[in-house]
Design a protein around this motif. Structure first.
Motif, PDB file in Angstrom:
ATOM      1  N   LEU A 126      69.265  51.772 -28.116  1.00  0.00           N
ATOM      2  CA  LEU A 126      69.109  52.340 -26.784  1.00  0.00           C
ATOM      3  C   LEU A 126      69.169  51.197 -25.784  1.00  0.00           C
ATOM      4  CD1 LEU A 126      68.460  54.842 -25.031  1.00  0.00           C
ATOM      5  CD2 LEU A 126      66.049  54.269 -25.329  1.00  0.00           C
ATOM      6  N   TYR A 127      70.092  51.251 -24.849  1.00  0.00           N
ATOM      7  CA  TYR A 127      70.275  50.161 -23.902  1.00  0.00           C
ATOM      8  C   TYR A 127      69.391  50.295 -22.673  1.00  0.00           C
ATOM      9  CZ  TYR A 127      72.432  46.840 -20.758  1.00  0.00           C
ATOM     10  OH  TYR A 127      72.628  45.810 -19.893  1.00  0.00           O
ATOM     11  N   GLU A 128      69.288  51.502 -22.128  1.00  0.00           N
ATOM     12  CA  GLU A 128      68.518  51.649 -20.902  1.00  0.00           C
ATOM     13  C   GLU A 128      67.841  53.001 -20.837  1.00  0.00           C
ATOM     14  OE1 GLU A 128      70.884  52.502 -17.151  1.00  0.00           O
ATOM     15  OE2 GLU A 128      72.512  51.953 -18.514  1.00  0.00           O
ATOM     16  N   THR A 129      66.811  53.042 -20.008  1.00  0.00           N
ATOM     17  CA  THR A 129      66.144  54.286 -19.674  1.00  0.00           C
ATOM     18  C   THR A 129      65.784  54.229 -18.202  1.00  0.00           C
ATOM     19  OG1 THR A 129      64.486  55.889 -20.391  1.00  0.00           O
ATOM     20  CG2 THR A 129      63.770  53.592 -20.252  1.00  0.00           C
ATOM     21  N   HIS A 130      65.576  55.391 -17.590  1.00  0.00           N
ATOM     22  CA  HIS A 130      65.281  55.474 -16.158  1.00  0.00           C
ATOM     23  C   HIS A 130      64.048  56.335 -15.944  1.00  0.00           C
ATOM     24  CE1 HIS A 130      69.256  53.874 -14.728  1.00  0.00           C
ATOM     25  NE2 HIS A 130      69.493  54.104 -16.001  1.00  0.00           N
ATOM     26  N   ILE A 131      63.251  55.948 -14.956  1.00  0.00           N
ATOM     27  CA  ILE A 131      62.054  56.713 -14.615  1.00  0.00           C
ATOM     28  C   ILE A 131      61.964  56.881 -13.106  1.00  0.00           C
ATOM     29  CG2 ILE A 131      60.761  56.038 -16.661  1.00  0.00           C
ATOM     30  CD1 ILE A 131      59.222  54.049 -14.875  1.00  0.00           C
TER      31      ILE A 131
ATOM     32  N   LEU B 284      65.738  48.791 -17.564  1.00  0.00           N
ATOM     33  CA  LEU B 284      64.895  49.877 -17.079  1.00  0.00           C
ATOM     34  C   LEU B 284      65.323  50.176 -15.648  1.00  0.00           C
ATOM     35  CD1 LEU B 284      62.429  51.788 -17.237  1.00  0.00           C
ATOM     36  CD2 LEU B 284      61.030  49.854 -16.444  1.00  0.00           C
TER      37      LEU B 284
ATOM     38  N   ARG C 107      57.274  60.164 -17.165  1.00  0.00           N
ATOM     39  CA  ARG C 107      57.944  60.051 -18.464  1.00  0.00           C
ATOM     40  C   ARG C 107      57.149  59.151 -19.392  1.00  0.00           C
ATOM     41  NH1 ARG C 107      60.358  64.147 -17.217  1.00  0.00           N
ATOM     42  NH2 ARG C 107      62.450  64.168 -16.372  1.00  0.00           N
TER      43      ARG C 107
ATOM     44  N   PHE D 252      57.881  56.058 -22.420  1.00  0.00           N
ATOM     45  CA  PHE D 252      58.763  55.201 -23.196  1.00  0.00           C
ATOM     46  C   PHE D 252      57.953  54.056 -23.771  1.00  0.00           C
ATOM     47  CE2 PHE D 252      59.080  53.601 -18.896  1.00  0.00           C
ATOM     48  CZ  PHE D 252      59.059  52.219 -19.029  1.00  0.00           C
TER      49      PHE D 252
ATOM     50  N   ASN E 222      53.372  57.197 -15.420  1.00  0.00           N
ATOM     51  CA  ASN E 222      54.285  57.175 -16.561  1.00  0.00           C
ATOM     52  C   ASN E 222      53.521  56.594 -17.748  1.00  0.00           C
ATOM     53  OD1 ASN E 222      57.005  58.044 -15.548  1.00  0.00           O
ATOM     54  ND2 ASN E 222      56.553  56.423 -14.069  1.00  0.00           N
TER      55      ASN E 222
END
Length: 149
Positions: free
Chosen positions: A5-10, A52, A64, A66, A120
């Motif tokens: 997994l390269y990125e996640t957004h919040i 991120l 969220r 993570f 979060n």
């Protein structure tokens, strides 16, 4: 094909406060900020390994969850003190007021939780060696060692 997994957004309620929290408190590095769109991107790990994204959302903020990958020794011996020194309240998966990391036996993995200023749910996690034992549920690291060694 997929190797990670390269990125996640919040979503965050205040972009500048969130940038400050994630850079100054947790040590991530600001990669890019778009002040017109009210978004920012932060590097985790070595430059460009993981990212991120923070998106300012003034209404209907959706929190969220993570997890940050942490090595086992730091998780066991430093994570709770690190969080407390940053005025963050660590808690385990069971939320039973025990501040010690716990093991998810099905994986197996060791984890401790905390929240960012917007609520979060963040986690420090370390995958443990060996096979998972789902029948053991969620237990302390000491119990995990007693039942698996």
């Amino acid at each position: 094909m997929i190797k990670g997994l390269y990125e996640t957004h919040i979503q965050v309620s205040n972009l500048e406060n969130a940038i400050s929290f994630y850079t100054q408190v947790l040590g991530l590095k600001l990669a890019h900020q778009d002040k017109n769109r009210r978004i920012a991107f932060l590097w985790m790990g070595k430059d460009k390994d993981f990212m991120l994204g923070l998106w300012e959302q003034k209404e209907n903020l959706q929190t969220r969850h993570f997890a940050f990958s942490v090595d086992k020794e730091n998780l066991l011996n430093k994570s709770v003190e690190f969080l407390k020194n940053k005025d963050l309240m660590p808690y385990n998966f069971l939320k039973n007021e025990n501040e010690k990391p716990m093991v998810f036996a099905w994986m197996p993995a060791l984890a401790i939780y905390f929240n960012d200023p917007d609520g979060n749910q963040l986690e420090f996690i370390s995958i443990l060696e060996g096979e998972g034992k789902p029948e053991l549920g969620v237990l302390s690291y000491e119990e995990w060692l007693d039942k698996t060694l």
